[in-house]
Design a protein around this motif. Sequence first.
Motif, PDB file in Angstrom:
ATOM      1  N   GLY A 187      39.034  17.349 -18.701  1.00 45.02           N
ATOM      2  CA  GLY A 187      38.054  18.609 -18.192  1.00 45.02           C
ATOM      3  C   GLY A 187      36.637  18.206 -17.596  1.00 45.02           C
ATOM      4  N   TYR A 188      36.564  16.686 -17.704  1.00 51.11           N
ATOM      5  CA  TYR A 188      35.060  16.282 -17.693  1.00 51.11           C
ATOM      6  C   TYR A 188      35.314  15.244 -16.243  1.00 51.11           C
ATOM      7  CZ  TYR A 188      33.752  18.019 -22.253  1.00 51.11           C
ATOM      8  OH  TYR A 188      33.667  18.903 -23.141  1.00 51.11           O
TER       9      TYR A 188
ATOM     10  N   GLU B 217      36.098  12.278 -10.692  1.00 42.36           N
ATOM     11  CA  GLU B 217      36.032  13.716 -11.144  1.00 42.36           C
ATOM     12  C   GLU B 217      37.201  14.022 -11.753  1.00 42.36           C
ATOM     13  OE1 GLU B 217      34.537  17.352 -11.598  1.00 42.36           O
ATOM     14  OE2 GLU B 217      33.537  15.410 -10.905  1.00 42.36           O
ATOM     15  N   LYS B 218      37.119  14.540 -12.938  1.00 47.27           N
ATOM     16  CA  LYS B 218      38.274  15.102 -13.717  1.00 47.27           C
ATOM     17  C   LYS B 218      39.691  14.422 -13.367  1.00 47.27           C
ATOM     18  CE  LYS B 218      35.934  19.620 -14.254  1.00 47.27           C
ATOM     19  NZ  LYS B 218      36.154  21.131 -13.786  1.00 47.27           N
TER      20      LYS B 218
ATOM     21  N   PHE C 207      32.067   6.739 -19.364  1.00 49.32           N
ATOM     22  CA  PHE C 207      31.266   7.625 -19.978  1.00 49.32           C
ATOM     23  C   PHE C 207      31.477   9.211 -19.222  1.00 49.32           C
ATOM     24  CE2 PHE C 207      29.087   3.955 -20.399  1.00 49.32           C
ATOM     25  CZ  PHE C 207      28.716   3.874 -21.593  1.00 49.32           C
ATOM     26  N   TRP C 208      31.517   9.903 -20.230  1.00 46.51           N
ATOM     27  CA  TRP C 208      31.585  11.512 -19.719  1.00 46.51           C
ATOM     28  C   TRP C 208      30.475  11.860 -18.912  1.00 46.51           C
ATOM     29  CZ3 TRP C 208      33.396  13.646 -25.098  1.00 46.51           C
ATOM     30  CH2 TRP C 208      34.807  13.360 -25.074  1.00 46.51           C
ATOM     31  N   ASN C 209      30.425  12.419 -18.003  1.00 47.93           N
ATOM     32  CA  ASN C 209      29.370  13.125 -17.063  1.00 47.93           C
ATOM     33  C   ASN C 209      28.719  14.273 -17.527  1.00 47.93           C
ATOM     34  OD1 ASN C 209      27.379  13.741 -15.145  1.00 47.93           O
ATOM     35  ND2 ASN C 209      28.720  13.517 -13.414  1.00 47.93           N
TER      36      ASN C 209
ATOM     37  N   GLN D 208      28.233  18.607 -26.595  1.00 47.93           N
ATOM     38  CA  GLN D 208      29.314  19.233 -26.186  1.00 47.93           C
ATOM     39  C   GLN D 208      28.960  20.340 -25.374  1.00 47.93           C
ATOM     40  OE1 GLN D 208      32.301  18.723 -28.466  1.00 47.93           O
ATOM     41  NE2 GLN D 208      33.257  19.725 -26.473  1.00 47.93           N
ATOM     42  N   ASP D 209      29.906  20.254 -24.184  1.00 46.10           N
ATOM     43  CA  ASP D 209      29.813  21.338 -22.926  1.00 46.10           C
ATOM     44  C   ASP D 209      30.481  22.475 -23.574  1.00 46.10           C
ATOM     45  OD1 ASP D 209      29.786  22.925 -20.835  1.00 46.10           O
ATOM     46  OD2 ASP D 209      30.837  21.697 -19.454  1.00 46.10           O
TER      47      ASP D 209
END
Length: 487
Positions: free
Chosen positions: A164-165, A192-193, A209-211, A287-288
Motif C-alpha cells: 500500500g506504500y 509506486e505501490k 524505503f517506504w515513501n 505509521q500512515d
Amino acid sequence: MTPSGEKIHPVILSGGAGTRLWPLSRELYPKQFLPLASDRSLLQEAARRVADTARFAPPLVICNEEHRFVVAEQFREIGITPRAIFLEPAGRNTAPAAAVAALALLDREEGSEGEADPVMFVLPSDHIVADVGAFRQAAEAAAPAAEGGALVTFGIPAKHPETGYGYIQRGGPLDADGRRLEDCFHVARFVEKPDRGTAEGFLAAGGWFWNSGMFMFRAGRYLSELERLRPDTLAACRAAVADGVRDLDFFRLKAESFAAAAPESIDTAVMERTSGAAVVPVEMGWQDAGSWPALWASGAKDQAGNVTIGDVFALDAKNSYFHSEGRLLAVIGLEDVVLVVTDDAVLAAGKDRAQDVRSLVGELKAQGRTEPLSHTRVYRPWGYFQRVDAGEGFQVKRITVKPGGRLSLQKHRHRAEHWVVVKGTARITRGDETLLLRQNESAYIPAGVAHRLENPEETPLSLIEVQSGSYLGEDDIVRLDDAYGRD
C-alpha cells in the motif's frame, strides 16, 4: 533551522474524505481530527512536532473549507497560532496544495520574514510518529540539502512487503556546497505501490524505503520544477491565490481557478520526474494512519496480539483490532479481524479486507446514507450538537455552546423548536424579544420566527432541542446574520 540560520516553514496538509477509517472517520470529521494515537488529534500532534520556535516558523495549513472551524479550534486548543489557513474549495491532492503554500511563502505580504526563498517542510496531518526526536533530527539532516536546491523526501526503512506504500531506492550520498551530507542521499528510483513479489524483492535487496509523503525543499525550487513539469497546474494555483479572498482568519482560494489544477500528488507531479530528488532515511516510529490494519500495527497489543480501545472484553481472540465508543464490545474466538463500534454504525471486517472500506463507504453514499457524511455529533464554530432521537415529524438534539459562542440569527421555514436549558445560561433572541434562561427553563421558537442562541457565560451551555415539523433537514436554515461569515 537551516545551516544559514533560516527557520524551516512547516506546511500541514489537512485534506481527506474520511473513508478508509470509517466509521470513526467521516467526511465532515475525518481521521486527522481524531485522537487515534494519543489524547490529542493527529492534526494536533503534527502541529506539536514542529512547535519548536527555535527551529520552525508558525505552520501554514491547507484544509477543506468545510473543516475550517474545526482546524482553527484544534489549533486554539493546543495554543498554536497558524501563520495562515488556506481553504481548498475542492481536494486536488498534494501537488497543488504545496504550490499554494509555496506561493504564499514567497509573497512578502503574507509574511515570509524577509527570506527570499524560504525552506518549506510539507507534512501530512494524518501520520503517527512515535519518536519525535528522530523526526526533528531528520528535518535537520534534510535542511542543508533543501537549502542547496535538493527536493528532499523522507524514507522509512521497509519492515515487511507492504503493497500500500510507494518505495524509494537510495542512491549515493548527496553533496552540498562541496561537502558530503552523510545522512542524505540521491534518489535512484521511485516505485509506486508494487505487488507483493516485487516488494519482497526490495526487502531482500536492501536499500529500499517506504515513501513517507513528507517533503522539504525551497519554495521557489519546487515552483520552478512544477513550472517545468506541470505548468498548467502552477498557472491554476497562481490564479487561485491571486483571485482568492480573506474570510475572517482564513484565505479562500478562487474555486474556478483551483478546479483547473490537475489532481496529482507531489510524488507523481515532481519527485518522480526531477533530477534533484534526495532522500533522508529515518526510523522514527512512523505509521500512515490510513487503514485499520495500520492502526493495529502501530497500537499497543495485549499478549494475544489484540489492540483494544474503549470498553472491550475479548475472550480467545487473536491479532485483531477492537474499538468501541461507549457501549461494551464483547468478543469470543475471533482472529485477524477489525471490529469498530460507534453510536450509529458497526464495522466488522477481516483484517485482510480492511482496505475495501473505501469501496463500502462509496456504496453507502450511493444509497443516500448519511453515516458516511457525519457522526451523530456534528461540530460547528460555536460548539456542537449531538443527535439523540428522531422519528416521523420530530428530532431531538443535545446542543453545547462554548463560552462566548453564538449561533447565527436565523429562521426555519418548515420546523419549530423547543429549547430546554440543562446547564448554564442561554441568551435567546426570539423575534423582538430577548430572553435569559437558566437551568430547567425553556423557550418555544415557532416556524418562521427569527431567533438566535448565545452563551454569555464563561462555562459551556448545554440544552436539549426538540424539533417538530414537516421537514427537519439541516438545509432548512435561513441565516440573517452570522458572526462566522457563513452563508
